[in-house]
Write a protein that holds these residues in place. Sequence first.
Motif, PDB file in Angstrom:
ATOM      1  N   CYS A  17     -10.830  -8.828  -6.070  1.00 34.77           N
ATOM      2  CA  CYS A  17      -9.585  -8.098  -5.486  1.00 34.77           C
ATOM      3  C   CYS A  17      -8.922  -8.587  -4.044  1.00 34.77           C
ATOM      4  O   CYS A  17      -7.984  -8.406  -3.704  1.00 34.77           O
ATOM      5  CB  CYS A  17      -9.577  -6.611  -5.517  1.00 34.77           C
ATOM      6  SG  CYS A  17     -10.817  -6.087  -4.357  1.00 34.77           S
ATOM      7  N   GLY A  18     -10.164  -9.062  -3.201  1.00 38.04           N
ATOM      8  CA  GLY A  18      -9.611  -9.542  -1.823  1.00 38.04           C
ATOM      9  C   GLY A  18      -8.978  -8.329  -1.230  1.00 38.04           C
ATOM     10  O   GLY A  18      -9.602  -7.379  -1.161  1.00 38.04           O
ATOM     11  N   ASP A  19      -7.817  -8.419  -0.590  1.00 37.34           N
ATOM     12  CA  ASP A  19      -7.166  -7.502   0.117  1.00 37.34           C
ATOM     13  C   ASP A  19      -6.349  -6.646  -0.738  1.00 37.34           C
ATOM     14  O   ASP A  19      -5.543  -5.825  -0.175  1.00 37.34           O
ATOM     15  CB  ASP A  19      -6.216  -8.249   1.353  1.00 37.34           C
ATOM     16  CG  ASP A  19      -5.183  -8.864   0.579  1.00 37.34           C
ATOM     17  OD1 ASP A  19      -4.913  -8.974  -0.599  1.00 37.34           O
ATOM     18  OD2 ASP A  19      -4.426  -9.756   1.585  1.00 37.34           O
ATOM     19  N   ALA A  76      -7.772  -3.749   1.666  1.00 36.82           N
ATOM     20  CA  ALA A  76      -7.468  -3.259   0.308  1.00 36.82           C
ATOM     21  C   ALA A  76      -7.578  -1.661   0.417  1.00 36.82           C
ATOM     22  O   ALA A  76      -6.637  -1.013  -0.034  1.00 36.82           O
ATOM     23  CB  ALA A  76      -8.482  -3.876  -0.687  1.00 36.82           C
ATOM     24  N   ARG A  77      -8.674  -1.084   1.024  1.00 36.94           N
ATOM     25  CA  ARG A  77      -8.886   0.365   1.168  1.00 36.94           C
ATOM     26  C   ARG A  77      -7.744   0.814   1.947  1.00 36.94           C
ATOM     27  O   ARG A  77      -7.188   1.987   1.617  1.00 36.94           O
ATOM     28  CB  ARG A  77     -10.175   0.775   1.876  1.00 36.94           C
ATOM     29  CG  ARG A  77     -11.414   0.329   0.835  1.00 36.94           C
ATOM     30  CD  ARG A  77     -12.545   0.664   1.555  1.00 36.94           C
ATOM     31  NE  ARG A  77     -13.803   0.583   0.524  1.00 36.94           N
ATOM     32  CZ  ARG A  77     -14.680  -0.451   0.559  1.00 36.94           C
ATOM     33  NH1 ARG A  77     -14.662  -1.323   1.747  1.00 36.94           N
ATOM     34  NH2 ARG A  77     -15.577  -0.794  -0.467  1.00 36.94           N
ATOM     35  N   ALA A  78      -7.492   0.390   3.016  1.00 36.66           N
ATOM     36  CA  ALA A  78      -5.912   0.753   3.911  1.00 36.66           C
ATOM     37  C   ALA A  78      -4.817   0.990   2.906  1.00 36.66           C
ATOM     38  O   ALA A  78      -4.236   1.713   3.221  1.00 36.66           O
ATOM     39  CB  ALA A  78      -5.950   0.098   4.888  1.00 36.66           C
ATOM     40  N   SER A  79      -4.600  -0.177   2.098  1.00 31.74           N
ATOM     41  CA  SER A  79      -3.327  -0.105   1.434  1.00 31.74           C
ATOM     42  C   SER A  79      -3.615   0.630   0.197  1.00 31.74           C
ATOM     43  O   SER A  79      -2.425   1.213  -0.523  1.00 31.74           O
ATOM     44  CB  SER A  79      -3.066  -1.610   0.934  1.00 31.74           C
ATOM     45  OG  SER A  79      -3.194  -2.417   2.036  1.00 31.74           O
ATOM     46  N   LEU A 116     -12.574   0.782  -5.029  1.00 28.05           N
ATOM     47  CA  LEU A 116     -13.034  -0.624  -4.443  1.00 28.05           C
ATOM     48  C   LEU A 116     -14.442  -0.471  -4.160  1.00 28.05           C
ATOM     49  O   LEU A 116     -14.983   0.515  -3.398  1.00 28.05           O
ATOM     50  CB  LEU A 116     -12.087  -0.900  -3.474  1.00 28.05           C
ATOM     51  CG  LEU A 116     -10.407  -0.782  -3.640  1.00 28.05           C
ATOM     52  CD1 LEU A 116      -9.669  -0.983  -2.510  1.00 28.05           C
ATOM     53  CD2 LEU A 116     -10.156  -1.737  -4.656  1.00 28.05           C
ATOM     54  N   ILE A 117     -15.152  -1.599  -4.690  1.00 27.92           N
ATOM     55  CA  ILE A 117     -16.464  -1.686  -4.443  1.00 27.92           C
ATOM     56  C   ILE A 117     -16.824  -3.222  -4.011  1.00 27.92           C
ATOM     57  O   ILE A 117     -16.467  -3.936  -4.310  1.00 27.92           O
ATOM     58  CB  ILE A 117     -17.282  -1.687  -5.897  1.00 27.92           C
ATOM     59  CG1 ILE A 117     -16.745  -0.434  -6.601  1.00 27.92           C
ATOM     60  CG2 ILE A 117     -18.603  -2.130  -5.871  1.00 27.92           C
ATOM     61  CD1 ILE A 117     -17.151  -0.414  -7.912  1.00 27.92           C
TER      62      ILE A 117
END
Length: 72
Positions: free
Chosen positions: A22-24, A52-55, A61-62
Amino acid sequence: MEETVGRIHTASDEIAILDPACGDGAFLLGARHYAPITLYGVDLDEVALSRARASLPDARLIHGDSLLDFDW
């Protein structure tokens, strides 16, 4: 992407999408705009995952290697 997710959405009320690298989170971010879905992502890059977690605060997400760390 809209056409693909739209077809999936008409086939089922519950949709989950897994991005194994997933990258970002760009793909997951785009996918969530087309249908109510549950998002999953895996990536080795902690920096990209933090973006990614911020978005995508509701995505699961792992940190890991989707080819080696999971028994699919």
